[in-house]
Structures are given as structure tokens and as C-alpha cells.
Enzyme design. Structure first.
Site, PDB file in Angstrom:
ATOM      1  N   CYS A  84      -2.914   7.138   2.637  1.00  0.00           N
ATOM      2  CA  CYS A  84      -3.877   6.779   1.579  1.00  0.00           C
ATOM      3  C   CYS A  84      -5.332   6.923   2.009  1.00  0.00           C
ATOM      4  CB  CYS A  84      -3.597   5.367   1.079  1.00  0.00           C
ATOM      5  SG  CYS A  84      -3.256   4.177   2.374  1.00  0.00           S
ATOM      6  N   HIS A 104      -9.945   2.400  -1.016  1.00  0.00           N
ATOM      7  CA  HIS A 104     -10.362   2.616   0.370  1.00  0.00           C
ATOM      8  C   HIS A 104     -11.744   3.291   0.383  1.00  0.00           C
ATOM      9  CE1 HIS A 104      -6.497   1.326   1.520  1.00  0.00           C
ATOM     10  NE2 HIS A 104      -5.963   2.429   1.998  1.00  0.00           N
TER      11      HIS A 104
HETATM   12  N1  LIG Z   1       0.414   0.771  -0.335  1.00  0.00           N
HETATM   13  C1  LIG Z   1      -0.281   1.903  -0.255  1.00  0.00           C
HETATM   14  O1  LIG Z   1      -1.501   1.960  -0.560  1.00  0.00           O
HETATM   15  C2  LIG Z   1       0.395   3.177   0.198  1.00  0.00           C
HETATM   16  C3  LIG Z   1      -0.277   4.374  -0.020  1.00  0.00           C
HETATM   17  C4  LIG Z   1       0.333   5.574   0.385  1.00  0.00           C
HETATM   18  C5  LIG Z   1       1.556   5.548   0.991  1.00  0.00           C
HETATM   19  N2  LIG Z   1       2.199   4.362   1.198  1.00  0.00           N
HETATM   20  C6  LIG Z   1       3.523   4.429   1.817  1.00  0.00           C
HETATM   21  O2  LIG Z   1       4.490   4.245   0.783  1.00  0.00           O
HETATM   22  C7  LIG Z   1       5.642   3.577   1.314  1.00  0.00           C
HETATM   23  C8  LIG Z   1       5.900   2.313   0.501  1.00  0.00           C
HETATM   24  O3  LIG Z   1       4.747   1.476   0.639  1.00  0.00           O
HETATM   25  P1  LIG Z   1       4.562   0.143  -0.227  1.00  0.00           P
HETATM   26  O4  LIG Z   1       3.157  -0.274   0.047  1.00  0.00           O
HETATM   27  O5  LIG Z   1       5.023   0.350  -1.619  1.00  0.00           O
HETATM   28  O6  LIG Z   1       5.599  -0.854   0.534  1.00  0.00           O
HETATM   29  P2  LIG Z   1       6.302  -2.192   0.003  1.00  0.00           P
HETATM   30  O7  LIG Z   1       5.457  -2.854  -1.021  1.00  0.00           O
HETATM   31  O8  LIG Z   1       6.654  -2.957   1.241  1.00  0.00           O
HETATM   32  O9  LIG Z   1       7.669  -1.671  -0.704  1.00  0.00           O
HETATM   33  C9  LIG Z   1       8.765  -1.183   0.045  1.00  0.00           C
HETATM   34  C10 LIG Z   1       9.903  -0.765  -0.871  1.00  0.00           C
HETATM   35  O10 LIG Z   1      10.988  -0.277  -0.059  1.00  0.00           O
HETATM   36  C11 LIG Z   1      12.188  -0.981  -0.438  1.00  0.00           C
HETATM   37  N3  LIG Z   1      13.099  -1.108   0.714  1.00  0.00           N
HETATM   38  C12 LIG Z   1      12.924  -1.850   1.829  1.00  0.00           C
HETATM   39  N4  LIG Z   1      14.024  -1.730   2.632  1.00  0.00           N
HETATM   40  C13 LIG Z   1      14.875  -0.886   1.998  1.00  0.00           C
HETATM   41  C14 LIG Z   1      16.179  -0.384   2.299  1.00  0.00           C
HETATM   42  N5  LIG Z   1      16.802  -0.694   3.442  1.00  0.00           N
HETATM   43  N6  LIG Z   1      16.761   0.463   1.427  1.00  0.00           N
HETATM   44  C15 LIG Z   1      16.131   0.798   0.255  1.00  0.00           C
HETATM   45  N7  LIG Z   1      14.922   0.325  -0.101  1.00  0.00           N
HETATM   46  C16 LIG Z   1      14.291  -0.499   0.770  1.00  0.00           C
HETATM   47  C17 LIG Z   1      11.713  -2.332  -0.928  1.00  0.00           C
HETATM   48  O11 LIG Z   1      12.730  -2.912  -1.741  1.00  0.00           O
HETATM   49  P3  LIG Z   1      12.979  -4.527  -1.828  1.00  0.00           P
HETATM   50  O12 LIG Z   1      11.939  -5.076  -2.773  1.00  0.00           O
HETATM   51  O13 LIG Z   1      14.353  -4.609  -2.397  1.00  0.00           O
HETATM   52  O14 LIG Z   1      12.845  -5.058  -0.433  1.00  0.00           O
HETATM   53  C18 LIG Z   1      10.466  -1.907  -1.720  1.00  0.00           C
HETATM   54  O15 LIG Z   1      10.865  -1.402  -2.973  1.00  0.00           O
HETATM   55  C19 LIG Z   1       5.343   3.293   2.790  1.00  0.00           C
HETATM   56  O16 LIG Z   1       5.920   4.314   3.579  1.00  0.00           O
HETATM   57  C20 LIG Z   1       3.831   3.346   2.849  1.00  0.00           C
HETATM   58  O17 LIG Z   1       3.344   3.688   4.113  1.00  0.00           O
HETATM   59  C21 LIG Z   1       1.661   3.177   0.799  1.00  0.00           C
END
Ligand SMILES: NC(=O)c1ccc[n+]([C@@H]2O[C@H](COP(=O)([O-])OP(=O)(O)OC[C@H]3O[C@@H](n4cnc5c(N)ncnc54)[C@H](OP(=O)(O)O)[C@@H]3O)[C@@H](O)[C@H]2O)c1
Length: 358
Positions: free
Chosen positions: A149, A242
Site C-alpha cells: 500500500c 498513507h
Molecule cells: N490493510 C491494508 O491497507 C492493505 C493494503 C494492501 C495490501 N494488504 C494486504 O492484504 C492482505 C489482507 O490484509 P487485511 O488488512 O485485510 O488483513 P486482515 O484485516 O487481518 O484480514 C485477514 C483476512 O484473512 C482471513 N484469514 C485469516 N486466516 C485465514 C485462514 N487460515 N484461511 C482463510 N482465511 C484466513 C481472515 O478471516 P477471519 O476473519 O475469519 O479470521 C480475514 O478475512 C494482507 O496480505 C495485507 O498485507 C493490506
């Protein structure tokens, strides 16, 4: 486009998963047909499983959908993925091997040589790497990724300058929003009234991804841009958006007007009509105290990068500020734009449901 592609969302309950739902529920080309998350969520309705954090209503159709297990059986052929990196490393290849187009937000495969790391305005040609993937040859499936991001706003601002003047060195210091850490993310007691000058792995990602994104596809590999990037990454108590302070050294001389022209004339997707593409990918904010996250993050419906404070740098040539919305332009919106671009190229998997043998 005649029919809408049925799509699935992996990691649908997280910060980026929720943005996917917000951006895709009324999308003209895509229809949300499948949602999956961890075992703690699967088997529940989405409304029961999610802690909805966005300021738009959770659509009732989505709230009543069941959350599926995160396996390819029964999943549609197009998957928008927002999984934690370790889980993505394990699960995304299973979906690609089953014939799915996996459009991923995670860092797990961004730097893998045969995986395109793509921002359509910056390096659409890198999508040629898809055809070299073993998954593509065997099942038609593939993985395509969008950057970290903090890299996305930076490369949008740098690309028009790299093309016109060449880029020698980049020094960048970020002020990154808490939503970038997912939910629940950074503990409130760690971030309120504070700055945390460390985000695990972020500086390395920002430096390496920027050079891959600005690199050239040469045969079946990407030659990273031959430039130097040094990054400092900080977490600040901002909800979304950001902000980055950037100093650059260019290969050719450029005046302030040359730089402003390069940004304002940057319209690489002008020939396409992609629903999520911003009309002005890099927008200059002339006021001396802009861009600011609260005031400027939603420019271009959250898909624009806003630059400002362009001034001479006493160490390098020029310095400026760039701001982009981390969960839209830097996350779900980036993947949706990749999906739209792939659809426009006819590279989205044609079938709606994949059949997987046991
Ligand atoms: N936040 C940002 O600004 C941003 C920007 C760009 C990229 N990213 C990337 O995008 C990805 C997700 O980020 P996020 O911020 O959305 O994270 P998050 O809020 O922690 O969400 C994680 C997701 O993954 C699921 N999950 C966790 N363990 C799992 C498993 N064993 N099997 C299947 N699903 C599982 C969770 O489901 P449950 O709710 O059921 O636990 C939730 O839906 C990361 O790789 C991050 O680096 C994030």
C-alpha cells in the site's frame, strides 16, 4: 460488457475484504458470488462473521451469504484475495492450480519472477508474465498481484518522471495509516498520540517493489529499474491514507513546470474505459499545506494519488509529498483495477465454477 463475471473474495471479512465488498457489490462487470475466510468464519453468514467497519451499510444480500471454507471447490473462476501473507503463500497456489484467476493483495508472490506485480497505469506490459506461469499452462489459472500500500502512491508519482527524465535516486519517508495493519491492527495504546518508526518488512518491500514496478519486461523476466531507493516507514495515528515525503534525483534536468506537466499529462489508461480507473491518476494539490489524508484521500473515489509541496531539494533535485488511500488505491481498489484490466484484455478465466478432482 454483456455478462458479469462471477467472482469470489478470499479473506472477505478483513479490512481489505470489506473494501472489496464495498467496491464490488454494485460493480458493472463483476458479481460477488462466493465469500471465504478462516475456519472461525466459515459456516456462518457473512453478517455474523464480519465486524463491518466501513461507513457504508453492509449490503443485505452480502450479509445473508454463507462464508465458505477457503478451498477452491465450488469457488468461481475469478478470485480477489486479501489473505495474510503466510496463509496466501499456502492457499493462493491451490486456487491458481484449480484454474482460478487469483488477483492478490498479499506480498506472498509479489517478488516471484513469474508473477506480475502490476499497477495498470505503470507497468501493464508485465502481465505478459502470466503466460509463463505453470498454473496458466496446466489449468488456465494464474496469480497476479498489486503492490504494498505504500509503494502504489510512490510509483504513480514516480512513473511519469522516470519516463520523461530518468530516475537515479529516491529517498522516501512514509507516514502510514493504522488501517494498513489490518483489523484489529496496532493496539490503540501503542498508536494514540504516538508515532511508531517501524513496520515489519515494510521498508524492504517498498524499496524492492518500487524497482520491480518501474522495471522493464525483458523476455520472460522483469529487469528492475537501475536506480537507488531508500525508505523509512512510520506508523502514525491516521485512520486511512498513507502520506509520503519524497526526494528524487533525476537523470535529466527538469524544471518545476516540466514536472507538473509530466504529472498532469499522465493518462496511460485513456484508451480504456475501466470503471475503477481514476480520470486523473496523479493530481497536483497546489495549496502549500496539501495533500492531507483526511482532506485528499478520496480524490478519484480513493483511486487517485495526490501530489503536492513540489520544491527544490538541497540534497537531490526535487522533493514533494504524495498521498494515496491505502485500502482503496493501495489495496482492494488496486486489485479491482487489475481485474478490470484483465477483463478488458480477455484474460479472465471464462468459466464461472471450477471443477476440482479430489
Ligand atoms: N490493510 C491494508 O491497507 C492493505 C493494503 C494492501 C495490501 N494488504 C494486504 O492484504 C492482505 C489482507 O490484509 P487485511 O488488512 O485485510 O488483513 P486482515 O484485516 O487481518 O484480514 C485477514 C483476512 O484473512 C482471513 N484469514 C485469516 N486466516 C485465514 C485462514 N487460515 N484461511 C482463510 N482465511 C484466513 C481472515 O478471516 P477471519 O476473519 O475469519 O479470521 C480475514 O478475512 C494482507 O496480505 C495485507 O498485507 C493490506
Amino acid at each position: 460488457m454483456q455478462t458479469r463475471h462471477k467472482i469470489g473474495i478470499l479473506g472477505a471479512t478483513g479490512v481489505i475484504g470489506q473494501r472489496f465488498i464495498q467496491l464490488l457489490e454494485a460493480h458493472p462487470w463483476f458479481e460477488i458470488a462466493w465469500l471465504a475466510a478462516s475456519d472461525k468464519s466459515s459456516g456462518k453468514t457473512y453478517g455474523e462473521a464480519v465486524k463491518w467497519k466501513l461507513d457504508t451499510q453492509l449490503p443485505s444480500r452480502i450479509a445473508s451469504m454463507m462464508v465458505s471454507p477457503a478451498t477452491p471447490e465450488g469457488a468461481p473462476g475469478v478470485i480477489f484475495a486479501a489473505l495474510d501473507t503466510d496463509i496466501a503463500r499456502e492457499l493462493e497456489p491451490k486456487f491458481a492450480a484449480a484454474g482460478c484467476a487469483v488477483i492478490s493483495n498479499s506480498s506472498a508472490f509479489r517478488m516471484q519472477a513469474d508473477v506480475p506485480l502490476v499497477v495498470p497505469e505503470v507497468n501493464a506490459s508485465h502481465l505478459g508474465l502470466l503466460e509463463t506461469q505453470a498454473w496458466r499452462k496446466q489449468s488456465g489459472g494464474y496469480i497476479v498481484t498489486n503492490p504494498n500500500c505504500s509503494a502504489i502512491g510512490l510509483v504513480l508519482a514516480l512513473k511519469p518522471l522516470a519516463d520523461r527524465f530518468g530516475l537515479e535516486s529516491v529517498f522516501v519517508s512514509t507516514m502510514q495509516a493504522v488501517s494498513g495493519a489490518g483489523y484489529p491492527g496496532v493496539a490503540s495504546l501503542d498508536i494514540l498520540g504516538n508515532v511508531v518508526p517501524y513496520i515489519k518488512g515494510e521498508e524492504e518491500k517498498l524499496e524492492a517493489e518500487t524497482l520491480k514496478l518501474l522495471g522493464k519486461l525483458s523476455g520472460s523476466r522483469v529487469e528492475p529499474l537501475n536506480a537507488r531507493v531508500s525508505a523509512h516507514c512510520n506508523r502514525v495515528p491516521v485512520e486511512d491514507g498513507h502520506t509520503e515525503s519524497v526526494s528524487i534525483k533525476l537523470k535529466a534536468k527538469a524544471t518545476r513546470d516540466d514536472i507538473l506537466a509530466a504529472w498532469s499529462e499522465f493518462a496511460p489508461l485513456a484508451g480504456y474505459t475501466l470503471p475503477t480507473a481514476p480520470a486523473q491518476p496523479v493530481e497536483f494539490a497546489a495549496a502549500e499545506d496539501r495533500p492531507q489524508p483526511r482532506l485528499d484521500r478520496m480524490r478519484g473515489k480513493g483511486m487517485g494519488a495526490t501530489v503536492g509541496r513540489l520544491r527544490p531539494c538541497s540534497l537531490f533535485d526535487w522533493k514533494f509529498t504524495v498521498l494515496s488511500h491505502n485500502t482503496i488505491r493501495g489495496g482492494a481498489g488496486a486489485a479491482v483495477l487489475n481485474g478490470e484490466f484483465l477483463a478488458a484484455l480477455g484474460k479472465l478465466v471464462a468459466h464461472d465454477h471450477v471443477a476440482v478432482s479430489a
